[in-house]
Design a protein around this motif. Sequence first.
Motif, PDB file in Angstrom:
ATOM      1  N   PRO A  16     126.148 -19.356   6.958  1.00  0.00           N
ATOM      2  CA  PRO A  16     126.606 -20.215   5.847  1.00  0.00           C
ATOM      3  C   PRO A  16     125.581 -20.342   4.723  1.00  0.00           C
ATOM      4  O   PRO A  16     125.945 -20.308   3.542  1.00  0.00           O
ATOM      5  N   VAL A  17     124.308 -20.489   5.070  1.00  0.00           N
ATOM      6  CA  VAL A  17     123.280 -20.631   4.039  1.00  0.00           C
ATOM      7  C   VAL A  17     123.068 -19.309   3.312  1.00  0.00           C
ATOM      8  O   VAL A  17     122.926 -19.271   2.083  1.00  0.00           O
ATOM      9  N   LEU A  18     123.057 -18.219   4.056  1.00  0.00           N
ATOM     10  CA  LEU A  18     122.895 -16.902   3.439  1.00  0.00           C
ATOM     11  C   LEU A  18     124.039 -16.627   2.463  1.00  0.00           C
ATOM     12  O   LEU A  18     123.820 -16.165   1.336  1.00  0.00           O
ATOM     13  N   GLN A  19     125.265 -16.922   2.887  1.00  0.00           N
ATOM     14  CA  GLN A  19     126.419 -16.695   2.008  1.00  0.00           C
ATOM     15  C   GLN A  19     126.353 -17.583   0.775  1.00  0.00           C
ATOM     16  O   GLN A  19     126.715 -17.153  -0.328  1.00  0.00           O
ATOM     17  N   LEU A  20     125.893 -18.825   0.940  1.00  0.00           N
ATOM     18  CA  LEU A  20     125.784 -19.726  -0.206  1.00  0.00           C
ATOM     19  C   LEU A  20     124.771 -19.194  -1.218  1.00  0.00           C
ATOM     20  O   LEU A  20     125.041 -19.152  -2.425  1.00  0.00           O
ATOM     21  N   ARG A  21     123.616 -18.787  -0.734  1.00  0.00           N
ATOM     22  CA  ARG A  21     122.590 -18.290  -1.639  1.00  0.00           C
ATOM     23  C   ARG A  21     123.050 -17.018  -2.359  1.00  0.00           C
ATOM     24  O   ARG A  21     122.912 -16.880  -3.575  1.00  0.00           O
ATOM     25  N   GLU A  22     123.607 -16.067  -1.612  1.00  0.00           N
ATOM     26  CA  GLU A  22     124.064 -14.819  -2.227  1.00  0.00           C
ATOM     27  C   GLU A  22     125.201 -15.079  -3.211  1.00  0.00           C
ATOM     28  O   GLU A  22     125.275 -14.455  -4.270  1.00  0.00           O
ATOM     29  N   SER A  23     126.081 -16.010  -2.855  1.00  0.00           N
ATOM     30  CA  SER A  23     127.185 -16.358  -3.748  1.00  0.00           C
ATOM     31  C   SER A  23     126.657 -16.958  -5.041  1.00  0.00           C
ATOM     32  O   SER A  23     127.109 -16.615  -6.144  1.00  0.00           O
ATOM     33  N   ARG A  75     125.390 -14.169  -7.209  1.00  0.00           N
ATOM     34  CA  ARG A  75     126.450 -13.360  -7.806  1.00  0.00           C
ATOM     35  C   ARG A  75     127.144 -14.102  -8.941  1.00  0.00           C
ATOM     36  O   ARG A  75     127.564 -13.497  -9.933  1.00  0.00           O
ATOM     37  N   LEU A  76     127.284 -15.418  -8.807  1.00  0.00           N
ATOM     38  CA  LEU A  76     127.991 -16.202  -9.816  1.00  0.00           C
ATOM     39  C   LEU A  76     127.127 -16.536 -11.025  1.00  0.00           C
ATOM     40  O   LEU A  76     127.627 -17.116 -11.998  1.00  0.00           O
ATOM     41  N   GLY A  77     125.850 -16.198 -10.967  1.00  0.00           N
ATOM     42  CA  GLY A  77     124.976 -16.430 -12.108  1.00  0.00           C
ATOM     43  C   GLY A  77     124.362 -17.812 -12.149  1.00  0.00           C
ATOM     44  O   GLY A  77     123.895 -18.245 -13.211  1.00  0.00           O
ATOM     45  N   LEU A  78     124.323 -18.504 -10.994  1.00  0.00           N
ATOM     46  CA  LEU A  78     123.687 -19.823 -10.949  1.00  0.00           C
ATOM     47  C   LEU A  78     122.176 -19.716 -10.758  1.00  0.00           C
ATOM     48  O   LEU A  78     121.428 -20.532 -11.297  1.00  0.00           O
ATOM     49  N   HIS A  91     135.482 -13.539 -13.650  1.00  0.00           N
ATOM     50  CA  HIS A  91     134.949 -12.519 -14.557  1.00  0.00           C
ATOM     51  C   HIS A  91     133.739 -11.740 -14.039  1.00  0.00           C
ATOM     52  O   HIS A  91     133.427 -10.683 -14.601  1.00  0.00           O
ATOM     53  N   ARG A  92     133.045 -12.207 -13.021  1.00  0.00           N
ATOM     54  CA  ARG A  92     131.839 -11.514 -12.561  1.00  0.00           C
ATOM     55  C   ARG A  92     132.178 -10.694 -11.322  1.00  0.00           C
ATOM     56  O   ARG A  92     132.320 -11.236 -10.220  1.00  0.00           O
ATOM     57  N   HIS A  93     132.312  -9.368 -11.511  1.00  0.00           N
ATOM     58  CA  HIS A  93     132.666  -8.484 -10.399  1.00  0.00           C
ATOM     59  C   HIS A  93     131.886  -7.182 -10.498  1.00  0.00           C
ATOM     60  O   HIS A  93     131.442  -6.789 -11.565  1.00  0.00           O
ATOM     61  N   ARG A  94     131.788  -6.521  -9.361  1.00  0.00           N
ATOM     62  CA  ARG A  94     131.023  -5.276  -9.316  1.00  0.00           C
ATOM     63  C   ARG A  94     131.840  -4.074  -9.768  1.00  0.00           C
ATOM     64  O   ARG A  94     131.291  -3.086 -10.232  1.00  0.00           O
ATOM     65  N   HIS A  95     133.144  -4.134  -9.600  1.00  0.00           N
ATOM     66  CA  HIS A  95     133.977  -3.012 -10.052  1.00  0.00           C
ATOM     67  C   HIS A  95     135.396  -3.507 -10.311  1.00  0.00           C
ATOM     68  O   HIS A  95     135.768  -4.625  -9.921  1.00  0.00           O
ATOM     69  N   ASP A  96     136.207  -2.689 -10.967  1.00  0.00           N
ATOM     70  CA  ASP A  96     137.528  -3.113 -11.432  1.00  0.00           C
ATOM     71  C   ASP A  96     138.485  -3.424 -10.293  1.00  0.00           C
ATOM     72  O   ASP A  96     139.338  -4.307 -10.419  1.00  0.00           O
ATOM     73  N   SER A  97     138.390  -2.676  -9.196  1.00  0.00           N
ATOM     74  CA  SER A  97     139.304  -2.940  -8.083  1.00  0.00           C
ATOM     75  C   SER A  97     139.049  -4.330  -7.508  1.00  0.00           C
ATOM     76  O   SER A  97     139.990  -5.049  -7.144  1.00  0.00           O
ATOM     77  N   GLU A  98     137.781  -4.719  -7.432  1.00  0.00           N
ATOM     78  CA  GLU A  98     137.463  -6.066  -6.953  1.00  0.00           C
ATOM     79  C   GLU A  98     137.997  -7.113  -7.917  1.00  0.00           C
ATOM     80  O   GLU A  98     138.546  -8.142  -7.504  1.00  0.00           O
ATOM     81  N   ARG A  99     137.848  -6.856  -9.215  1.00  0.00           N
ATOM     82  CA  ARG A  99     138.350  -7.805 -10.215  1.00  0.00           C
ATOM     83  C   ARG A  99     139.845  -8.026 -10.037  1.00  0.00           C
ATOM     84  O   ARG A  99     140.319  -9.174 -10.011  1.00  0.00           O
ATOM     85  N   ASP A 100     140.609  -6.949  -9.939  1.00  0.00           N
ATOM     86  CA  ASP A 100     142.056  -7.085  -9.790  1.00  0.00           C
ATOM     87  C   ASP A 100     142.409  -7.822  -8.505  1.00  0.00           C
ATOM     88  O   ASP A 100     143.309  -8.668  -8.487  1.00  0.00           O
ATOM     89  N   ALA A 101     141.704  -7.489  -7.423  1.00  0.00           N
ATOM     90  CA  ALA A 101     141.977  -8.156  -6.147  1.00  0.00           C
ATOM     91  C   ALA A 101     141.719  -9.649  -6.251  1.00  0.00           C
ATOM     92  O   ALA A 101     142.517 -10.469  -5.760  1.00  0.00           O
ATOM     93  N   VAL A 102     140.627 -10.035  -6.893  1.00  0.00           N
ATOM     94  CA  VAL A 102     140.281 -11.450  -7.014  1.00  0.00           C
ATOM     95  C   VAL A 102     141.298 -12.187  -7.877  1.00  0.00           C
ATOM     96  O   VAL A 102     141.715 -13.313  -7.549  1.00  0.00           O
ATOM     97  N   LEU A 103     141.740 -11.587  -8.970  1.00  0.00           N
ATOM     98  CA  LEU A 103     142.726 -12.244  -9.826  1.00  0.00           C
ATOM     99  C   LEU A 103     144.045 -12.437  -9.091  1.00  0.00           C
ATOM    100  O   LEU A 103     144.684 -13.495  -9.195  1.00  0.00           O
TER     101      LEU A 103
END
Length: 449
Positions: A305-312, A315-318, A352-364
């Motif tokens: 949980p802590v590792l995922q929080l930090r990495e998240s 990625r989100l730019g915090l 809006h913050r994604h590594r590639h277009d397929s991930e962006r579409d999946a998230v939307l």
Amino acid sequence: MRVSIEGSEPAIWRLLEVDPSLTLDRIHDVIQTAVGWRDSHLHSFTDTDPYKRLRPVNGKLQEPRRWVSQDLLEDSDEDLPEADWALGQILTPESGPLFYEYDFGDGWIHRLELTGNLPAPANAPRARLLDGARRAPLEDSGGIGGYHDLLDALADPGHDNHRDLKAWVAWTAGPWQEFDPEQLDINAVNNELALLFPGATVNEPGPASQPLIRELTHRLPPGIRREFRSYAASAGLDRPTQVDRDIAESMTAPYLWLARRIGPDGISLTAAGWLPPAVVREAMTELGWAKDWIGKANREDQTLPVLQLRESAQRLGLIRKIKGRLVLTSATKRLLDDPAGLWLFLARALAHRHRHDSERDAVLLFLLEVAAGKRTEWADYLEAVAFGLGALGWSTRTGAALEPKTVQALLVDAQDVLLNLGIFDDRVGLKANTVKAPGQAFARAALHS
């Protein structure tokens, strides 16, 4: 013009007002939209009933005329180009009916009959649905006979293939509409018909006018756009996306805690690049995660949980890592005492913050499902997103549909965010997850951004 599917019982039909100057390629678009097909197969027009044997007239056998698209013209010396012929040249008060065939395998024959001629005002739509009955048959259901057999099997729980066919129908109909043979939404059809013609003074209705949804909609095949637009409307994307400070503070608590713990001066990582054990233990305790965790919960690499929080958060730019230290971004420093602002920042970053277009579409697509609040099982989310990705043209390198494990990999980061926000409460995706109003509002805010 009355359009009816030959052999359908009860009849599947549409009554349309149509500009007779429209060429047959545009009439194809009108029929696809009005009936509700997905335009995924070949088609043609002919002035001869395909079900009747040709008979000589005055001793001569009159050859049928056939109009086809440009692609089919390349393989024929006898067919006519549908783009060069207007409906009014062929379907007249003196002529017989015109026939439109869709999907040469299933052979859906549509009978087009002129029911009258009316003067049209200057601002009249090029095509408008007046009346009709029943939705289009399912694509690839085996022609009208196969479709009737399918409906019989669905209505009989004791049928040998009832369960398999029910699953096939759910997949074929897709996640954006319930399969109801009797359903026909005339207003929705007319919205789509208006959108077929660029010169028409019409705005895309409701949620489809929002940039992210509009962009996804325009990339979908035309035949499926109405379903997607209707589903987006059901997700309430036109509702307000504001959030109360207390709710925002509760939802963003993990990110707020981490940002405040790092503070303006930053925090040093261990030589191996992990958060210090004391900080890991503090996070698990302060955020209430320790009670559900087995182990000491003091090593970040072993405390998911802590590792995922930090990495998240990275990625989100915090936060970002600089020379062995975690530091806050300038945006985060401004949001340390503004939970509602942080809530909105996270929503925008997720969209809006994604590594590639397929991930962006999946998230939307995933956010749309969260906003709709209709799924409870993680497998249902994966299936719905997989369907949408396929409709947008994503597939494996061999052209196969995306497997659930592939979709899961595309959504893992977004899932972490929703877990951290408390929108989902099951980290392994085995329990039911009912999305509540604050979670739906967050997804709407993301799709509004």
